[in-house]
Write a protein that holds these residues in place. Structure first.
Motif, PDB file in Angstrom:
ATOM      1  N   ASP A  22      -7.254   2.359  -0.575  1.00 22.34           N
ATOM      2  CA  ASP A  22      -8.694   2.558  -0.400  1.00 22.34           C
ATOM      3  C   ASP A  22      -9.145   3.791  -1.171  1.00 22.34           C
ATOM      4  OD1 ASP A  22      -9.603   0.563   1.799  1.00 22.34           O
ATOM      5  OD2 ASP A  22      -7.646   1.315   2.414  1.00 22.34           O
ATOM      6  N   ARG A  52     -19.904   2.304   9.075  1.00 20.99           N
ATOM      7  CA  ARG A  52     -19.508   2.046   7.691  1.00 20.99           C
ATOM      8  C   ARG A  52     -20.675   2.102   6.709  1.00 20.99           C
ATOM      9  NH1 ARG A  52     -14.141  -1.639   7.514  1.00 20.99           N
ATOM     10  NH2 ARG A  52     -13.777  -0.132   5.861  1.00 20.99           N
ATOM     11  N   MET A  99     -12.188  -8.813  -1.220  1.00 19.04           N
ATOM     12  CA  MET A  99     -11.622  -8.757   0.140  1.00 19.04           C
ATOM     13  C   MET A  99     -12.601  -9.400   1.116  1.00 19.04           C
ATOM     14  SD  MET A  99     -10.629  -5.425   2.491  1.00 19.04           S
ATOM     15  CE  MET A  99      -9.543  -4.713   1.284  1.00 19.04           C
ATOM     16  N   LYS A 102     -15.660  -5.601  -1.542  1.00 17.59           N
ATOM     17  CA  LYS A 102     -15.547  -5.822  -0.103  1.00 17.59           C
ATOM     18  C   LYS A 102     -16.832  -5.395   0.580  1.00 17.59           C
ATOM     19  CE  LYS A 102     -13.432  -1.405   1.208  1.00 17.59           C
ATOM     20  NZ  LYS A 102     -12.222  -0.679   1.510  1.00 17.59           N
ATOM     21  N   HIS A 103     -17.096  -5.877   1.760  1.00 22.91           N
ATOM     22  CA  HIS A 103     -16.285  -6.838   2.503  1.00 22.91           C
ATOM     23  C   HIS A 103     -17.084  -8.126   2.472  1.00 22.91           C
ATOM     24  CE1 HIS A 103     -15.332  -2.782   4.048  1.00 22.91           C
ATOM     25  NE2 HIS A 103     -14.113  -3.221   4.187  1.00 22.91           N
ATOM     26  N   MET A 153       0.856  -1.182   0.000  1.00 23.33           N
ATOM     27  CA  MET A 153       0.000   0.000   0.000  1.00 23.33           C
ATOM     28  C   MET A 153       0.895   1.235   0.000  1.00 23.33           C
ATOM     29  SD  MET A 153      -2.850  -1.268   2.704  1.00 23.33           S
ATOM     30  CE  MET A 153      -3.839   0.194   2.809  1.00 23.33           C
ATOM     31  N   PHE A 195     -14.124  -8.782   8.135  1.00 18.03           N
ATOM     32  CA  PHE A 195     -13.605  -9.061   9.474  1.00 18.03           C
ATOM     33  C   PHE A 195     -14.505  -9.999  10.294  1.00 18.03           C
ATOM     34  CE2 PHE A 195     -11.637  -4.627   9.269  1.00 18.03           C
ATOM     35  CZ  PHE A 195     -10.333  -5.048   9.343  1.00 18.03           C
ATOM     36  N   PHE A 225      -9.266  -0.798  -3.271  1.00 21.93           N
ATOM     37  CA  PHE A 225     -10.033  -1.601  -2.325  1.00 21.93           C
ATOM     38  C   PHE A 225     -11.467  -1.083  -2.335  1.00 21.93           C
ATOM     39  CE2 PHE A 225      -5.700  -1.824  -0.156  1.00 21.93           C
ATOM     40  CZ  PHE A 225      -5.354  -2.975  -0.849  1.00 21.93           C
ATOM     41  N   ASP A 260      -8.801  -8.839   4.982  1.00 21.98           N
ATOM     42  CA  ASP A 260      -8.806  -7.460   5.428  1.00 21.98           C
ATOM     43  C   ASP A 260      -7.560  -7.255   6.306  1.00 21.98           C
ATOM     44  OD1 ASP A 260      -9.408  -4.840   5.933  1.00 21.98           O
ATOM     45  OD2 ASP A 260     -11.534  -5.194   6.252  1.00 21.98           O
ATOM     46  N   ALA A 261      -7.278  -5.986   6.610  1.00 21.82           N
ATOM     47  CA  ALA A 261      -6.030  -5.666   7.288  1.00 21.82           C
ATOM     48  C   ALA A 261      -5.911  -6.416   8.610  1.00 21.82           C
ATOM     49  CB  ALA A 261      -5.963  -4.163   7.531  1.00 21.82           C
TER      50      ALA A 261
HETATM   51  C1  BGC Z   1     -10.702  -1.850   6.196  1.00 24.51           C
HETATM   52  C2  BGC Z   1     -10.749  -2.115   4.717  1.00 24.51           C
HETATM   53  C3  BGC Z   1      -9.571  -1.469   4.045  1.00 24.51           C
HETATM   54  C4  BGC Z   1      -8.296  -1.964   4.682  1.00 24.51           C
HETATM   55  C5  BGC Z   1      -7.035  -1.411   4.026  1.00 24.51           C
HETATM   56  C6  BGC Z   1      -9.342  -2.138   6.802  1.00 24.51           C
HETATM   57  O1  BGC Z   1      -9.256  -1.689   8.099  1.00 24.51           O
HETATM   58  O2  BGC Z   1     -11.687  -2.642   6.820  1.00 24.51           O
HETATM   59  O3  BGC Z   1     -11.960  -1.637   4.183  1.00 24.51           O
HETATM   60  O4  BGC Z   1      -9.603  -1.743   2.664  1.00 24.51           O
HETATM   61  O5  BGC Z   1      -8.308  -1.582   6.040  1.00 24.51           O
HETATM   62  O6  BGC Z   1      -6.885  -0.072   4.272  1.00 24.51           O
END
Ligand code: BGC
Length: 733
Positions: A114, A172, A255, A211-212, A85, A258, A158, A290-291
């Motif tokens: 993002d 969200r 993606m 996503k998601h 990223m 969570f 993303f 996801d992260a």
């Molecule tokens: C979010 C994702 C995002 C990712 C990368 C996560 O915390 O849920 O929507 O794409 O971070 O930044």
């Protein structure tokens, strides 16, 4: 459309044949830029220490001033990184050069980011843009974002975020296109077309990331990251369709979300990842976590250790690990011990290389120097598109006594800290905007030549300044109060348990109303708010959301009547927070909500949303008549006459809903199945025909099978999910 030529496929296979296990796993490893040096704890903990007060903001900044960024150059050189990223084009090229020229096989990197509602040119947040009900607009804004970002090296968005969201407490909701699976699916398809569709040059397109996946929007009580329990029929009918539509439209990546779904986190969920996505839908692209999500499987309590989490994720079909290095550290041993079959690694590597091949990265890995500064200054046509989107997204909720549009002769008291803010108009999840590009509402009105004085009075997080209020009440012929949420009050980790206007803003409105002058509330917010009090007391309410860089001119144009509002709500507004989750396409009960006590209702709030899905007023008015439904073989044709009964030209969004009246499982009271926009001159009538394919009138049962059942259907057409004409028709499949 994500599709490889036979030659491209051969190139990928040939490359795979040369790769070591480490190199294949390297492709599955996504790194973010790590902040290192100058502190003894991990960077994430440092942030936590700052947010929970263990260190002050100043102390944090002091530590950061000596810190360095680690771009993982050595790992890139060793072929152990597949994507990163980063959003600086020169840095992208520098890292790409290491990957292409210094690693053994020269496999290029992907750079993800993002880009949720615009890159340099920020346009409205998704919940607002969806309310434009304009598929062509959805495509054009996505195309603009793709072009802008690719000149900065970002070749993977993303986005789009496709979470059907029905609980406005969830922060969200701002990032996604609302509560309705059909509208979200239209949004999904058109966004894929915009992001991936223009392959006339590699500078024009990016890989989308859906996503998601999946059902994150149904997190219990709207609390972010929370658990999701859901019947298979609900999952298939309401939460999966947008993803399916986008996969069919050719999306390149997905993606995982969570949340856990019925007890299995989506990160390690073989049912959703392997069975549905990869096997049943034949999704050819790759899946990213996801992260940090693979590591979090230990917190979920589904994995005992990090290696265990990595093994489960890989076996479930998770191709890329975002940010934990668990694949990098543990996957090789898991393959060697037989816990993860080699075929899993081969499949993941092939999927990832294929997307890189399709992006053209093997042939043109670098951002051309001459493209890098192309969007230094926002091109006028990009601004114009952002303004168009912003104007189309504004929803007129209430206009008692035709206070709006304002007359040029009226002096305006412009009130509220949000009115003069350039930052807050951007909303959640915008990463590459510049304050100098933003036009506040105050600036928009000034540019439009309005006669106004500005009184900050109060913001979402500040106290009321009584002198300001007094002066505002004295000056204007009309008071325009910009109230709502800061951009940080929606988006990730921004759930709210009380979704009324935050802080003292309701009290502020009360004081302004006490002046006896007409008051217009302009709402700037990232979620549906609970507006019972405002709807009862404030004569005119304009929902303006967070509209992006051109928010000011757009709001000014609507307030002053240059633009007749045409936006609709993509999400129902509750009267009070306790009604959440609330959505128009709910199931009926045995005791549908009504006036009498023993029906499905709240004693203190009834059962209807304050403003329903699809709702939005205009400066003119429309009536509907003569709904007919014709059975035309494979489809139904619903025709309805729409008349502009007001005094000025306007655009009406004609909506078509259906209800399967009796079925083998209970079905929603209404389901959107089509819409179109018509422009009508005063007094003009147009006949509008919307078609409904019979094949789309079925539903998924609890076994996940799509079935159509003959019988009685109600067809509704109208200007919102609440105000419709209804016809009945018996359909035989
Ligand atoms: C979010 C994702 C995002 C990712 C990368 C996560 O915390 O849920 O929507 O794409 O971070 O930044």
């Amino acid at each position: 459309m994500y599709r490889l030529t036979a030659e491209q496929k051969n190139r990928v296979r040939a490359l795979l044949g040369e790769m070591t296990l480490d190199e294949k796993i390297g492709q599955m490893n996504q790194e973010s830029v790590s902040i290192v040096g100058g502190f003894d704890v991990p960077f994430e903990e440092l942030i936590e220490m700052m947010t929970d007060g263990r260190i002050t903001q100043e102390e944090f900044e002091k530590i950061m001033s000596t810190a360095q960024q680690d771009y993982h150059e050595d790992d890139i050189r060793a072929g152990l990184v597949g994507s990163l990223m980063v959003q600086d084009p020169r840095k992208c090229n520098e890292l790409q050069k290491i990957a292409v020229e210094e690693s053994r096989l020269g496999i290029p990197l992907m750079f993800g980011l993002d880009v949720i509602h615009g890159y340099r040119t920020v346009y409205p947040i998704a919940i607002a843009e969806a309310g434009a009900f304009d598929p062509d607009l959805f495509t054009r804004t996505a195309r603009m974002a793709a072009k802008e970002s690719r000149t900065q090296g970002v070749n993977w968005h993303f986005a789009p975020m496709l979470d059907v969201a029905r609980d406005a407490r969830w922060g969200r909701v701002s990032e996604g296109p609302g509560e309705d699976p059909y509208l979200v699916s239209q949004f999904a398809k058109t966004k894929i077309k915009g992001l991936q569709g223009d392959m006339s040059s590699t500078e024009n397109y990016v890989a989308a990331c859906l996503k998601h996946y999946v059902a994150y929007g149904a997190c219990e009580s709207g609390r972010d990251y929370n658990t999701v329990s859901m019947a298979p029929s609900m999952l298939h009918n309401s939460y999966l369709p947008p993803f399916k539509a986008a996969v069919e439209a050719g999306a390149a990546t997905v993606m995982a979300s969570f949340n856990d779904l019925n007890g299995v986190p989506c990160t390690v969920n073989p049912y959703t990842l392997r069975h549905i996505l990869k096997e049943s839908w034949k999704f050819p692209g790759f899946v990213v976590s996801d992260a940090n999500a693979i590591r979090e499987c230990v917190n979920h309590g589904i994995a005992a250790t990090e290696p265990d989490a990595g093994t489960q994720a890989a076996n479930a079909g998770m191709d890329v690990d975002m940010g934990t290095q668990i694949y990098k550290k543990h996957l090789k041993a898991a393959v060697e011990s037989g816990e993860v079959p080699m075929s899993v690694i081969d499949e993941a590597a092939e999927r990832i290389l294929s997307v890189k091949m399709w992006l053209g990265l093997f042939d043109r890995p670098y951002v051309p120097e001459e493209a890098m500064d192309r969007y230094e200054v926002l091109p006028e046509e990009h601004r114009a598109l952002a303004r168009e989107a912003a104007e189309k997204a504004i929803v007129l909720l209430k206009n008692e006594g035709d206070i709006l549009p304002l007359k040029k002769s009226q002096k305006i008291s412009l009130v509220g800290q949000l009115a003069a803010s350039r930052e807050e108009i951007i909303g959640a999840w915008a990463m590459s905007w510049r304050e100098s590009d933003c036009v506040s509402i105050k600036e928009g009105l000034e540019r439009a030549g309005a006669e106004l004085k500005y009184f900050p009075c109060c913001g979402p997080e500040t106290e009321i300044n009584r002198d300001d209020v007094e002066a505002a009440c004295q000056y204007g012929d009309v008071i325009v109060a910009v109230v709502g949420e800061t951009d940080a009050m929606s988006g990730e980790a921004a759930s709210r348990a009380d979704i009324t206007l935050p802080g003292r803003q309701r009290e502020l409105l009360g004081k302004l109303l006490a002046s006896g002058k007409p008051v217009v509330a302009c709402l700037m917010n990232g979620r549906p708010l609970a507006l019972k009090w405002e709807a009862e007391h404030v004569p005119a309410i304009l929902e303006c959301w967070h509209l992006g860089v051109e928010m000011g001119p757009a709001v000014a144009n609507v307030l002053l009547g240059g633009k007749n509002p045409e936006g609709r709500l993509a999400s129902s507004f509750p009267a009070v927070t306790g009604m959440c989750p609330i959505y128009y396409n709910h199931m009926n009960t045995g005791r549908p909500g009504g006036r009498s006590k023993f029906t499905s209702r709240f004693m203190d709030a009834g059962f209807e949303p304050l403003y329903p899905f699809g709702y939005g007023l205009s400066y003119t008015s429309f009536t509907y008549s003569d709904l007919t439904v014709e059975d035309a073989g494979d489809e139904l044709r619903a025709a309805v006459r729409v008349t502009n009964t007001g005094g000025r030209e306007g655009v009406e969004t004609v909506q078509l809903y259906m209800q399967d009246v009796t079925a083998s499982i209970v079905r929603p009271v209404k389901e959107l199945r089509g819409f179109t926009k018509v422009k009508l001159a005063p007094g003009e009538t147009k006949s509008v025909t919307l078609t409904l394919k019979k094949a789309d009138m079925g539903f998924y049962n609890d076994a996940g099978e799509y079935v159509t059942e003959s019988g009685l259907f109600r067809i509704h057409a109208g200007g919102s999910s609440r105000d419709c004409l209804t016809a009945e028709v018996t359909v035989n499949f």
